[in-house]
Design a protein around this motif. Sequence first.
Motif, mmCIF file in Angstrom:
data_model
loop_
_atom_site.group_PDB
_atom_site.id
_atom_site.type_symbol
_atom_site.label_atom_id
_atom_site.label_comp_id
_atom_site.label_asym_id
_atom_site.label_seq_id
_atom_site.Cartn_x
_atom_site.Cartn_y
_atom_site.Cartn_z
ATOM 1 N N ILE A 54 44.319 57.022 32.044
ATOM 2 C CA ILE A 54 43.062 56.551 31.469
ATOM 3 C C ILE A 54 42.567 57.408 30.377
ATOM 4 O O ILE A 54 42.001 58.390 31.235
ATOM 5 N N ALA A 55 42.488 57.553 28.674
ATOM 6 C CA ALA A 55 41.500 57.940 28.090
ATOM 7 C C ALA A 55 40.153 57.341 27.150
ATOM 8 O O ALA A 55 40.766 55.687 26.994
ATOM 9 N N ALA A 56 39.030 57.275 28.080
ATOM 10 C CA ALA A 56 38.272 56.597 27.130
ATOM 11 C C ALA A 56 36.625 56.949 26.118
ATOM 12 O O ALA A 56 36.149 58.139 26.749
ATOM 13 N N PRO A 57 36.200 56.966 25.127
ATOM 14 C CA PRO A 57 35.284 57.661 24.740
ATOM 15 C C PRO A 57 34.415 57.289 26.022
ATOM 16 O O PRO A 57 33.346 58.276 26.168
ATOM 17 N N ALA A 58 33.808 56.490 26.638
ATOM 18 C CA ALA A 58 33.264 56.098 27.539
ATOM 19 C C ALA A 58 33.158 56.802 28.814
ATOM 20 O O ALA A 58 32.549 57.096 29.148
ATOM 21 N N LEU A 59 34.467 57.466 29.020
ATOM 22 C CA LEU A 59 33.979 58.868 29.715
ATOM 23 C C LEU A 59 34.405 59.985 29.445
ATOM 24 O O LEU A 59 34.234 60.985 30.295
ATOM 25 N N ALA A 60 34.156 60.291 27.819
ATOM 26 C CA ALA A 60 34.334 61.490 26.979
ATOM 27 C C ALA A 60 33.611 62.578 27.933
ATOM 28 O O ALA A 60 32.279 62.159 27.823
ATOM 29 N N GLY A 61 33.193 63.892 28.739
ATOM 30 C CA GLY A 61 32.603 64.456 28.748
ATOM 31 C C GLY A 61 31.689 63.952 29.764
ATOM 32 O O GLY A 61 30.603 64.974 29.965
ATOM 33 N N LEU A 62 31.616 63.097 30.592
ATOM 34 C CA LEU A 62 31.378 62.548 32.051
ATOM 35 C C LEU A 62 32.142 63.777 32.917
ATOM 36 O O LEU A 62 32.979 64.516 33.192
ATOM 37 N N PRO A 63 31.139 63.757 33.822
ATOM 38 C CA PRO A 63 31.709 64.870 35.414
ATOM 39 C C PRO A 63 32.878 64.020 35.850
ATOM 40 O O PRO A 63 32.632 62.660 35.448
ATOM 41 N N ARG A 64 33.262 64.911 36.679
ATOM 42 C CA ARG A 64 34.761 63.825 36.979
ATOM 43 C C ARG A 64 33.935 62.723 38.241
ATOM 44 O O ARG A 64 35.074 61.597 38.010
ATOM 45 N N VAL A 65 33.377 63.100 38.814
ATOM 46 C CA VAL A 65 32.934 61.976 39.650
ATOM 47 C C VAL A 65 32.307 60.675 38.622
ATOM 48 O O VAL A 65 31.948 59.519 39.165
ATOM 49 N N ALA A 66 31.603 61.270 37.568
ATOM 50 C CA ALA A 66 30.591 59.955 36.955
ATOM 51 C C ALA A 66 31.990 59.032 36.320
ATOM 52 O O ALA A 66 31.755 57.878 36.377
ATOM 53 N N ALA A 67 32.857 60.198 36.214
ATOM 54 C CA ALA A 67 33.820 58.929 35.289
ATOM 55 C C ALA A 67 34.880 58.371 36.302
ATOM 56 O O ALA A 67 34.878 56.852 35.950
ATOM 57 N N HIS A 68 35.273 58.699 37.378
ATOM 58 C CA HIS A 68 35.881 58.065 38.515
ATOM 59 C C HIS A 68 34.594 56.884 38.808
ATOM 60 O O HIS A 68 35.149 55.444 39.352
ATOM 61 N N ARG A 69 33.948 56.658 38.600
ATOM 62 C CA ARG A 69 32.805 56.120 39.145
ATOM 63 C C ARG A 69 32.862 54.851 38.834
ATOM 64 O O ARG A 69 33.180 53.476 38.678
#
Length: 93
Positions: A54-69
Amino acid sequence: MMAHHGWPTAEGIEQLLREALAPTRLEVIDESAAHAGHAGANGLGHGTHFRVRIAAPALAGLPRVAAHRLVYDALRPAFAAGLHALALEVLPA
């Protein structure tokens, strides 16, 4: 969201992620058949193990753990319905 046996489907997972995160790229692959007989598999060969890219603006720039959460939070209904394992790849937006 559910297959006729009540298990999550790739389409249902895709719908949850599209609604929650509006991805620019999304690939959902049911890898359950490769895990048949494994603990947590349902014996039906589907609906328990998925790979998500997945690629999404909401996930861009987040640390890996935060994006996975965020992804796991969006998929809570799928986990409640029997999703056992998720291989997750967060791609650049």
